[in-house]
Motif scaffolding. Sequence first.
Motif, PDB file in Angstrom:
ATOM      1  N   TYR A 193       0.838  -1.199   0.000  1.00  0.00           N
ATOM      2  CA  TYR A 193       0.000   0.000   0.000  1.00  0.00           C
ATOM      3  C   TYR A 193       0.872   1.248   0.000  1.00  0.00           C
ATOM      4  O   TYR A 193       1.957   1.262   0.561  1.00  0.00           O
ATOM      5  CB  TYR A 193      -0.890   0.038   1.243  1.00  0.00           C
ATOM      6  CG  TYR A 193      -1.830  -1.126   1.399  1.00  0.00           C
ATOM      7  CD1 TYR A 193      -3.132  -1.068   0.901  1.00  0.00           C
ATOM      8  CD2 TYR A 193      -1.422  -2.291   2.053  1.00  0.00           C
ATOM      9  CE1 TYR A 193      -4.006  -2.134   1.042  1.00  0.00           C
ATOM     10  CE2 TYR A 193      -2.288  -3.363   2.206  1.00  0.00           C
ATOM     11  CZ  TYR A 193      -3.576  -3.281   1.700  1.00  0.00           C
ATOM     12  OH  TYR A 193      -4.441  -4.347   1.846  1.00  0.00           O
ATOM     13  N   LYS A 201      -3.712   3.299  -0.296  1.00  0.00           N
ATOM     14  CA  LYS A 201      -4.269   2.674  -1.490  1.00  0.00           C
ATOM     15  C   LYS A 201      -3.394   1.502  -1.938  1.00  0.00           C
ATOM     16  O   LYS A 201      -2.184   1.515  -1.739  1.00  0.00           O
ATOM     17  CB  LYS A 201      -4.387   3.700  -2.621  1.00  0.00           C
ATOM     18  CG  LYS A 201      -5.305   4.880  -2.302  1.00  0.00           C
ATOM     19  CD  LYS A 201      -5.383   5.853  -3.469  1.00  0.00           C
ATOM     20  CE  LYS A 201      -6.303   7.027  -3.143  1.00  0.00           C
ATOM     21  NZ  LYS A 201      -6.386   7.994  -4.273  1.00  0.00           N
ATOM     22  N   VAL A 202      -4.022   0.514  -2.550  1.00  0.00           N
ATOM     23  CA  VAL A 202      -3.283  -0.654  -3.034  1.00  0.00           C
ATOM     24  C   VAL A 202      -2.336  -0.227  -4.155  1.00  0.00           C
ATOM     25  O   VAL A 202      -2.752   0.356  -5.159  1.00  0.00           O
ATOM     26  CB  VAL A 202      -4.235  -1.742  -3.540  1.00  0.00           C
ATOM     27  CG1 VAL A 202      -3.450  -2.894  -4.156  1.00  0.00           C
ATOM     28  CG2 VAL A 202      -5.109  -2.246  -2.404  1.00  0.00           C
TER      29      VAL A 202
END
Length: 208
Positions: A46, A50-51
Amino acid sequence: MLQVVDLRCEQLKNPVGIRSQKPEFSWKLKSDRKNIMQKKYQITVYQGGKVFWQSGIISSACSVGIGYSGQKLSPLTKYEWKIEVWDNQGDCAAGSAAFVTSRYSLPWKASWVEPEQHATFAKDEDGCVKSAMGIRSETRGIDDYAGFQPVQYLRIPFILRKKAYRILICATSHGVYELKINGIAPDNRKYAPELGMPANMVIEPLFC
């Protein structure tokens, strides 16, 4: 109960300043059951919540040296990573850790700060000057700095123009040093860099 422990990136726990664009992840399993074996795993990286990259579920018992294979990592950036593991008993466990990247190829923008050094004269038992440390030695034929003054204290004030969530400091020196910010050390290193280096080379430790 299955647990994932001893999470490492580049063989370090939560490292700051990794230089590899393809860091490797490792972890260990811990369980109150016997004959436990990893069957599958998934790694997720991450950035900013967010990924950034996901390995997908991999059928493998390997838990050492698993390489990152996502997009290019940004310099001086903190990434979190999560490992999910499934064992041969059908149990699942997860663990999280982090790493901070180095400057990579960013140009070094800094100025050297140099303290004033003065030769210290050594005297024999009769009080007579027998050599001057820090200047050319007639007997040894080299510059002898063994008798220099105690370690210098360098203090550099600076002003933050904006509120800071996290500060990364790249610092180096000719020799070892101890970094403090407002009198507080940023980590548990007593002196940096930890490794010896040639006279014509400096190492850039990163502090977070």
